[in-house]
Design a protein around this motif. Structure first.
Motif, PDB file in Angstrom:
ATOM      1  N   LYS A   1      16.873 -23.229  19.084  1.00 24.00           N
ATOM      2  CA  LYS A   1      16.494 -22.692  17.427  1.00 24.00           C
ATOM      3  C   LYS A   1      15.023 -22.176  18.102  1.00 24.00           C
ATOM      4  CE  LYS A   1      20.576 -23.915  16.180  1.00 24.00           C
ATOM      5  NZ  LYS A   1      20.766 -22.449  15.867  1.00 24.00           N
ATOM      6  N   LEU A   2      14.036 -22.788  19.072  1.00 22.16           N
ATOM      7  CA  LEU A   2      12.757 -22.443  19.362  1.00 22.16           C
ATOM      8  C   LEU A   2      12.089 -22.451  20.511  1.00 22.16           C
ATOM      9  CD1 LEU A   2       9.190 -21.366  18.137  1.00 22.16           C
ATOM     10  CD2 LEU A   2       9.573 -23.556  17.431  1.00 22.16           C
ATOM     11  N   ALA A   3      10.954 -21.670  21.407  1.00 17.75           N
ATOM     12  CA  ALA A   3      10.974 -21.563  23.111  1.00 17.75           C
ATOM     13  C   ALA A   3       9.329 -21.450  22.264  1.00 17.75           C
ATOM     14  CB  ALA A   3      11.200 -20.813  23.504  1.00 17.75           C
ATOM     15  N   VAL A   4       8.750 -22.418  23.012  1.00 16.30           N
ATOM     16  CA  VAL A   4       7.019 -22.561  22.206  1.00 16.30           C
ATOM     17  C   VAL A   4       6.491 -22.431  23.960  1.00 16.30           C
ATOM     18  CG1 VAL A   4       5.179 -23.268  21.457  1.00 16.30           C
ATOM     19  CG2 VAL A   4       7.291 -24.325  20.570  1.00 16.30           C
ATOM     20  N   ILE A   5       5.178 -21.154  23.916  1.00 15.12           N
ATOM     21  CA  ILE A   5       4.939 -21.194  25.518  1.00 15.12           C
ATOM     22  C   ILE A   5       3.536 -22.418  25.221  1.00 15.12           C
ATOM     23  CG2 ILE A   5       3.993 -19.603  26.972  1.00 15.12           C
ATOM     24  CD1 ILE A   5       5.805 -18.075  26.487  1.00 15.12           C
ATOM     25  N   CYS A   6       3.851 -23.022  25.611  1.00 20.80           N
ATOM     26  CA  CYS A   6       2.357 -24.330  25.669  1.00 20.80           C
ATOM     27  C   CYS A   6       1.464 -23.746  27.216  1.00 20.80           C
ATOM     28  CB  CYS A   6       3.132 -24.814  25.599  1.00 20.80           C
ATOM     29  SG  CYS A   6       2.666 -25.827  24.762  1.00 20.80           S
TER      30      CYS A   6
ATOM     31  N   GLY B 162       5.428 -25.343  29.536  1.00 23.68           N
ATOM     32  CA  GLY B 162       4.506 -25.343  29.986  1.00 23.68           C
ATOM     33  C   GLY B 162       4.235 -26.737  29.506  1.00 23.68           C
ATOM     34  N   LEU B 163       4.265 -27.598  30.678  1.00 21.18           N
ATOM     35  CA  LEU B 163       3.077 -28.757  30.097  1.00 21.18           C
ATOM     36  C   LEU B 163       2.085 -29.381  30.890  1.00 21.18           C
ATOM     37  CD1 LEU B 163       6.532 -31.664  30.098  1.00 21.18           C
ATOM     38  CD2 LEU B 163       5.049 -30.450  28.552  1.00 21.18           C
ATOM     39  N   SER B 164       1.631 -28.654  31.800  1.00 26.04           N
ATOM     40  CA  SER B 164       0.591 -28.696  32.864  1.00 26.04           C
ATOM     41  C   SER B 164      -0.648 -28.385  31.944  1.00 26.04           C
ATOM     42  CB  SER B 164       0.857 -27.999  33.794  1.00 26.04           C
ATOM     43  OG  SER B 164       0.900 -26.802  34.115  1.00 26.04           O
ATOM     44  N   TYR B 165      -1.528 -28.699  31.674  1.00 28.36           N
ATOM     45  CA  TYR B 165      -2.724 -27.948  31.200  1.00 28.36           C
ATOM     46  C   TYR B 165      -3.193 -26.973  31.005  1.00 28.36           C
ATOM     47  CZ  TYR B 165      -6.497 -28.766  34.663  1.00 28.36           C
ATOM     48  OH  TYR B 165      -7.306 -28.557  35.465  1.00 28.36           O
ATOM     49  N   LYS B 166      -3.076 -26.403  32.345  1.00 25.63           N
ATOM     50  CA  LYS B 166      -3.480 -24.765  32.489  1.00 25.63           C
ATOM     51  C   LYS B 166      -2.643 -24.907  34.108  1.00 25.63           C
ATOM     52  CE  LYS B 166      -6.396 -24.187  35.901  1.00 25.63           C
ATOM     53  NZ  LYS B 166      -6.183 -23.833  36.845  1.00 25.63           N
ATOM     54  N   PRO B 167      -2.068 -23.394  34.307  1.00 25.22           N
ATOM     55  CA  PRO B 167      -1.295 -22.431  35.082  1.00 25.22           C
ATOM     56  C   PRO B 167      -1.527 -23.204  36.694  1.00 25.22           C
ATOM     57  CG  PRO B 167      -1.855 -20.997  33.878  1.00 25.22           C
ATOM     58  CD  PRO B 167      -3.504 -22.072  33.326  1.00 25.22           C
TER      59      PRO B 167
ATOM     60  N   THR C  79      17.265 -17.972  19.529  1.00 22.95           N
ATOM     61  CA  THR C  79      16.479 -18.294  19.914  1.00 22.95           C
ATOM     62  C   THR C  79      15.000 -17.584  19.608  1.00 22.95           C
ATOM     63  OG1 THR C  79      17.480 -18.840  21.525  1.00 22.95           O
ATOM     64  CG2 THR C  79      15.013 -19.290  21.562  1.00 22.95           C
ATOM     65  N   LYS C  80      13.945 -18.439  18.714  1.00 26.39           N
ATOM     66  CA  LYS C  80      12.341 -17.606  18.600  1.00 26.39           C
ATOM     67  C   LYS C  80      11.868 -18.049  19.517  1.00 26.39           C
ATOM     68  CE  LYS C  80      13.397 -18.836  13.068  1.00 26.39           C
ATOM     69  NZ  LYS C  80      13.483 -19.766  12.707  1.00 26.39           N
ATOM     70  N   VAL C  81      10.442 -17.746  19.851  1.00 30.61           N
ATOM     71  CA  VAL C  81       9.995 -18.208  20.374  1.00 30.61           C
ATOM     72  C   VAL C  81       8.486 -17.894  20.107  1.00 30.61           C
ATOM     73  CG1 VAL C  81       9.142 -16.804  22.954  1.00 30.61           C
ATOM     74  CG2 VAL C  81      11.442 -16.084  22.552  1.00 30.61           C
ATOM     75  N   PHE C  82       7.764 -18.252  20.296  1.00 31.70           N
ATOM     76  CA  PHE C  82       6.887 -18.729  19.841  1.00 31.70           C
ATOM     77  C   PHE C  82       5.007 -19.001  20.472  1.00 31.70           C
ATOM     78  CE2 PHE C  82       2.868 -21.553  18.145  1.00 31.70           C
ATOM     79  CZ  PHE C  82       2.220 -20.604  17.400  1.00 31.70           C
ATOM     80  N   THR C  83       4.134 -18.313  20.493  1.00 29.50           N
ATOM     81  CA  THR C  83       2.951 -18.455  21.688  1.00 29.50           C
ATOM     82  C   THR C  83       2.044 -18.131  21.256  1.00 29.50           C
ATOM     83  OG1 THR C  83       2.421 -18.596  24.155  1.00 29.50           O
ATOM     84  CG2 THR C  83       3.166 -16.753  23.217  1.00 29.50           C
ATOM     85  N   PRO C  84       0.897 -19.201  21.394  1.00 29.12           N
ATOM     86  CA  PRO C  84      -0.585 -18.472  21.206  1.00 29.12           C
ATOM     87  C   PRO C  84      -1.285 -16.703  22.091  1.00 29.12           C
ATOM     88  CG  PRO C  84      -1.095 -20.350  21.105  1.00 29.12           C
ATOM     89  CD  PRO C  84       0.611 -20.434  21.190  1.00 29.12           C
ATOM     90  N   TRP C  85      -0.746 -17.654  23.228  1.00 31.04           N
ATOM     91  CA  TRP C  85      -1.425 -17.132  24.288  1.00 31.04           C
ATOM     92  C   TRP C  85      -0.507 -15.055  24.066  1.00 31.04           C
ATOM     93  CZ3 TRP C  85      -4.431 -19.400  26.753  1.00 31.04           C
ATOM     94  CH2 TRP C  85      -4.647 -21.088  26.256  1.00 31.04           C
ATOM     95  N   LYS C  86      -1.511 -14.294  24.857  1.00 28.05           N
ATOM     96  CA  LYS C  86      -1.310 -12.842  24.795  1.00 28.05           C
ATOM     97  C   LYS C  86      -0.544 -12.634  26.103  1.00 28.05           C
ATOM     98  CE  LYS C  86      -3.273  -8.520  24.392  1.00 28.05           C
ATOM     99  NZ  LYS C  86      -4.860  -7.744  24.438  1.00 28.05           N
ATOM    100  N   LEU C  87       0.154 -12.586  26.617  1.00 22.12           N
ATOM    101  CA  LEU C  87       0.622 -12.556  27.267  1.00 22.12           C
ATOM    102  C   LEU C  87       2.109 -11.462  27.923  1.00 22.12           C
ATOM    103  CD1 LEU C  87       2.593 -16.373  27.536  1.00 22.12           C
ATOM    104  CD2 LEU C  87       0.920 -15.453  29.130  1.00 22.12           C
TER     105      LEU C  87
END
Length: 417
Positions: A389-394, A326-331, A409-417
């Motif tokens: 090693k890590l996937a970050v959903i931005c 997720g490189l775009s600022y919003k979906p 693979t660890k997965v990290f995101t602050p979003w409630k998906l």
């Protein structure tokens, strides 16, 4: 009251192309004007000049009433002209009027040559408060040898839309903002919107300077709400039993606060929110005041980005491979301007991590910044990528919620998906 039926639109980009298409689809005769012959050709061939959901269908619906040209003089035969060129930020936080001046001047000259009176100039691009009265209108009065409000009209009419939802945002807004040089031209533009909008929004008419201040203040208030949410999230994270999502659900239930933009996530970005918020601070300085709330929102936003990088750095070792999703600022858009995902990818790369990136909108074909990184065309490959090693959903594209990853693979995101 003057009736506006023939409309020209200068600038056929992300917003201008959609304005031209929706006006035509709603029954107005529309002339699009752009210096880019490729955009003009696409419009005339019945294709969208930019990528935006529903734009192709909207152009098809109004094609018999929509055409485009590179010659600004043709717009003399229209009743009003919408101007939507870029208004880039300057180093001090103000917005440049260079492209607005370059767009308006040729039409003003053409109107003078044909001795046309009563043309309505509509500025849709965001301006520095005071710039219309001190820069744009004086230029038009010189070129037209006339008086604004008498020999021609001027309205400031910025749109409040979100990329990825521009068509619906234009046709069904919460509010229409009109800054008017005089009541007659303001009433004419209001009448246009009553035919144009599919809903019945509040139409707020006021002086031009009031509208300029209102536009940036609205976006500054939203950024303040987002920064408050991020500030609260960073505080709550220091308490192991605190759940930010439960907290925000409770806060949003209060009608004085509301749920909109009260969502735990990352920083705000894009072409409007950061710039408009900084413009509020600049405007305050110009009149000898401060805008501490706007400045604090910007600081919290920057801190939110840094906090993301610090969290990610603790989860991996140097030289590890990190997937930034997720490189775009919003979906639903390909814009990466001031996006948290782009910030994280750049910081990781600069600190020696191997970075691979993916986005459903921002690709090497649509977003030049993507070329900085190794691009993963098919995110389903992550299920086999043992090296990640890590996937970050931005960016909270909904498609990411169903992705599968390799076992280690660890997965990290602050979003409630």
């Amino acid at each position: 009251m003057k009736s506006l039926q023939k409309i020209s639109v200068f600038g056929l980009g992300k917003l201008g192309g959609c304005i031209a298409a929706t006006l035509a689809a709603r029954g107005f005769d529309v002339l699009g004007v752009d210096i880019d012959p490729e955009k003009v050709k696409k419009i005339n061939d019945g294709f969208p000049p930019v990528e935006e959901p529903l734009l192709a269908e909207t152009i098809k619906a109004g094609r018999s009433r929509l055409r485009a040209t590179t010659d600004p003089r043709e717009a003399v035969d229209t009743d009003a002209t919408c101007f939507i060129p870029p208004s880039p930020s300057l180093p001090d936080g103000s917005f440049s009027t260079e492209f607005l001046l370059k767009a308006m001047q040729p039409l003003a000259k053409a109107c003078k040559e044909k001795n046309k009176k009563g043309h309505l100039f509509i500025c849709n691009s965001t301006t520095t408060p005071g710039a219309i009265d001190s820069v744009l209108i004086p230029m038009l009065e010189r070129e037209l040898a006339g008086v604004c409000g008498k020999d021609f009209g001027f309205c400031y009419n910025p749109e409040f839309i979100a990329l990825g939802n521009v068509i619906s945002g234009l046709l069904e807004p919460d509010m229409v903002l009109i800054g008017e040089s005089d009541p007659e031209h303001g009433a004419a533009l209001e009448a246009l919107y009553k035919k144009y909008n599919r809903n019945q929004p509040r139409i707020a008419r006021m002086s031009i300077i009031s509208a300029e201040l209102t536009k940036i203040s609205l976006n500054s208030y939203i950024t303040m709400k987002i920064s408050f949410t991020n500030q609260l999230r960073m505080i709550a994270e220091q308490f192991p039993k605190a759940n930010i999502h439960h907290m925000l659900d409770a806060l949003g239930a209060d009608s004085r606060i509301g749920k909109k933009y009260l969502r735990a996530g990352l920083s705000y970005g894009g072409p409007c929110f950061p710039r408009d918020n900084r413009l509020v601070a600049y405007t305050a300085r110009q009149v000898g005041l401060e805008a501490p709330l706007a400045e604090a929102s910007d600081r919290v936003n920057q801190r939110t980005n840094q906090d993301l990088f610090e969290k990610v750095a603790k989860l991996v070792e140097k030289k590890d491979t990190v997937a930034v999703l997720g490189l775009s600022y919003k979906p639903d858009t390909y814009i990466t301007e001031e996006a948290s995902g782009l910030y994280l990818a750049q910081q990781l790369k600069r600190h020696g991590y191997r970075v691979i990136v993916h986005d459903y909108g921002a690709t090497p074909q649509t977003a030049p910044t993507v070329h900085e990184f190794e691009y993963l065309a098919d995110p389903t490959e992550l299920q086999k990528r043992e090296d990640v090693k890590l996937a970050v959903i931005c960016c909270p594209w909904p498609q990411y919620s169903s992705l599968k990853f390799a076992k280690n693979t660890k997965v990290f995101t602050p979003w409630k998906l």
